[in-house]
Design a protein around this motif. Sequence first.
Motif, mmCIF file in Angstrom:
data_model
loop_
_atom_site.group_PDB
_atom_site.id
_atom_site.type_symbol
_atom_site.label_atom_id
_atom_site.label_comp_id
_atom_site.label_asym_id
_atom_site.label_seq_id
_atom_site.Cartn_x
_atom_site.Cartn_y
_atom_site.Cartn_z
ATOM 1 N N LEU A 247 3.453 5.806 -5.938
ATOM 2 C CA LEU A 247 3.119 5.835 -7.364
ATOM 3 C C LEU A 247 1.984 6.821 -7.647
ATOM 4 O O LEU A 247 1.887 7.377 -8.740
ATOM 5 C CB LEU A 247 2.734 4.437 -7.847
ATOM 6 C CG LEU A 247 3.861 3.402 -7.897
ATOM 7 C CD1 LEU A 247 3.319 2.028 -8.271
ATOM 8 C CD2 LEU A 247 4.945 3.819 -8.888
ATOM 9 N N HIS A 248 1.134 7.044 -6.634
ATOM 10 C CA HIS A 248 0.010 7.980 -6.787
ATOM 11 C C HIS A 248 0.358 9.399 -6.350
ATOM 12 O O HIS A 248 -0.525 10.253 -6.284
ATOM 13 C CB HIS A 248 -1.199 7.475 -6.005
ATOM 14 C CG HIS A 248 -1.859 6.294 -6.653
ATOM 15 N ND1 HIS A 248 -2.782 5.504 -6.006
ATOM 16 C CD2 HIS A 248 -1.714 5.751 -7.888
ATOM 17 C CE1 HIS A 248 -3.191 4.535 -6.821
ATOM 18 N NE2 HIS A 248 -2.543 4.673 -7.959
ATOM 19 N N GLY A 249 1.638 9.627 -6.006
ATOM 20 C CA GLY A 249 2.046 11.000 -5.754
ATOM 21 C C GLY A 249 2.634 11.319 -4.397
ATOM 22 O O GLY A 249 3.067 12.455 -4.168
ATOM 23 N N LEU B 232 2.198 1.860 -3.491
ATOM 24 C CA LEU B 232 1.117 2.373 -4.336
ATOM 25 C C LEU B 232 0.882 3.863 -4.075
ATOM 26 O O LEU B 232 0.651 4.643 -5.004
ATOM 27 C CB LEU B 232 -0.161 1.578 -4.080
ATOM 28 C CG LEU B 232 -1.326 1.798 -5.056
ATOM 29 C CD1 LEU B 232 -0.928 1.428 -6.469
ATOM 30 C CD2 LEU B 232 -2.546 0.994 -4.621
ATOM 31 N N ALA B 233 0.972 4.268 -2.818
ATOM 32 C CA ALA B 233 0.789 5.677 -2.469
ATOM 33 C C ALA B 233 1.860 6.545 -3.131
ATOM 34 O O ALA B 233 1.578 7.653 -3.597
ATOM 35 C CB ALA B 233 0.822 5.859 -0.955
ATOM 36 N N LYS C 236 0.832 -1.201 0.000
ATOM 37 C CA LYS C 236 0.000 0.000 0.000
ATOM 38 C C LYS C 236 0.867 1.251 0.000
ATOM 39 O O LYS C 236 0.537 2.261 -0.643
ATOM 40 C CB LYS C 236 -0.927 0.004 1.220
ATOM 41 C CG LYS C 236 -1.996 -1.076 1.194
ATOM 42 C CD LYS C 236 -2.869 -1.042 2.426
ATOM 43 C CE LYS C 236 -3.742 0.194 2.458
ATOM 44 N NZ LYS C 236 -4.678 0.177 3.608
ATOM 45 N N SER D 295 6.841 0.515 -12.534
ATOM 46 C CA SER D 295 5.580 1.194 -12.838
ATOM 47 C C SER D 295 5.660 2.715 -12.788
ATOM 48 O O SER D 295 4.748 3.388 -13.273
ATOM 49 C CB SER D 295 4.483 0.727 -11.872
ATOM 50 O OG SER D 295 4.238 -0.654 -12.036
ATOM 51 N N GLY D 296 6.719 3.253 -12.196
ATOM 52 C CA GLY D 296 6.774 4.701 -12.049
ATOM 53 C C GLY D 296 8.048 5.354 -12.531
ATOM 54 O O GLY D 296 8.145 6.577 -12.611
#
Length: 345
Positions: free
Chosen positions: A84-86, A81-82, A78, A106-107
């Motif tokens: 990768l989301h900024g 993922l955070a 998690k 992925s980033g």
Amino acid sequence: MKIVAIKNKLLSGLAAISLLVSLNAYSTNALAVELLNSSYDIGRELFSSLNAEFEKQWNGQHPQDKLTIKQSHAGSSKQALAILHGLRADVVTYNQVTDIQILHDSGNLIPANWQQRLPNNSSPYYSTMAFLVRKDNPKRIHDWDDLVRNDVKLIFPNPKTSGNGRYTYLAAWGAFQQQNPYDPEKIRQLMQRFLQNVEVFDTGGRGATTSFIERGLGDVLISFESEINNIRKQYGEDNYQVIVPPVDILAEFPVTWVDKNVQKNGTEAVAKAYLDYLYSPAGQKIIVSFNYRVIDRDVMKSQQARFPATKLFRFEEQFDSWPQVMKTHFNTGGMLDQLLMEGHK
């Protein structure tokens, strides 16, 4: 002419004062340094201690810079993922390689060779899995085989969301595989029973601890050896017992700075120094005090009594690459989903 000269001097003086005020404001604000460490769910206490000591060291060596380290904790998947989301974390300190690797795959936030930038494949410490059982070990739990009995209920975090949970799953699979090297169907049956005995899947290690300790669920809590020992110390050494099985998995804890973020944040130097500190004798002594095994041989030798002997197998010895294992076991429709579905038929 005199009035003009005086006026010019006044203007020059005011400009100098204005510049000085600006510089003072710049030195007060711009040189304040903030570092964000994105870490795994059960690393709170460890990094609270590490951060305090590193801040003290950095601020003593850089009196013009006021460093503050902030933390973000959750299941490591998690957390990745955070980012990768900024989430602009400067460094990551996780409990599984794949959760850092995804920052490249992925980033493109870190380079492909991130594991070669720091010693020991960028893992300053390691652990293994252990069992926490209640006082006097009423179910007589000693090994992975004991966890597939019908009278035993287990608590550990969800392998879908937690590196802790994935290591537990793979440790059990690896142990069963060593006992049954030529019988994949037997391994599958044992894993099905193992998963069927899980009473609750929390999203992270700290949630699993709450279920076992505060809610009183399950007979065995499975987590990293470090966490299990810390829990026992916190909640009463006379109330619980720690079991390290004779065959277990080596769980490395990789770290890196996040290149794209430190460049944006202007924190590259302090981020690298912070991670170097984890490898220093001072950092290693703090880490081992939280019951993690460390790579500094002298520190480890001095603390040998903390760690029961166990035969640790490396991930690579029992499984394919992490990407392949994620695809085979943990992705939607993978082996974990299949075993859980079969167990509930």
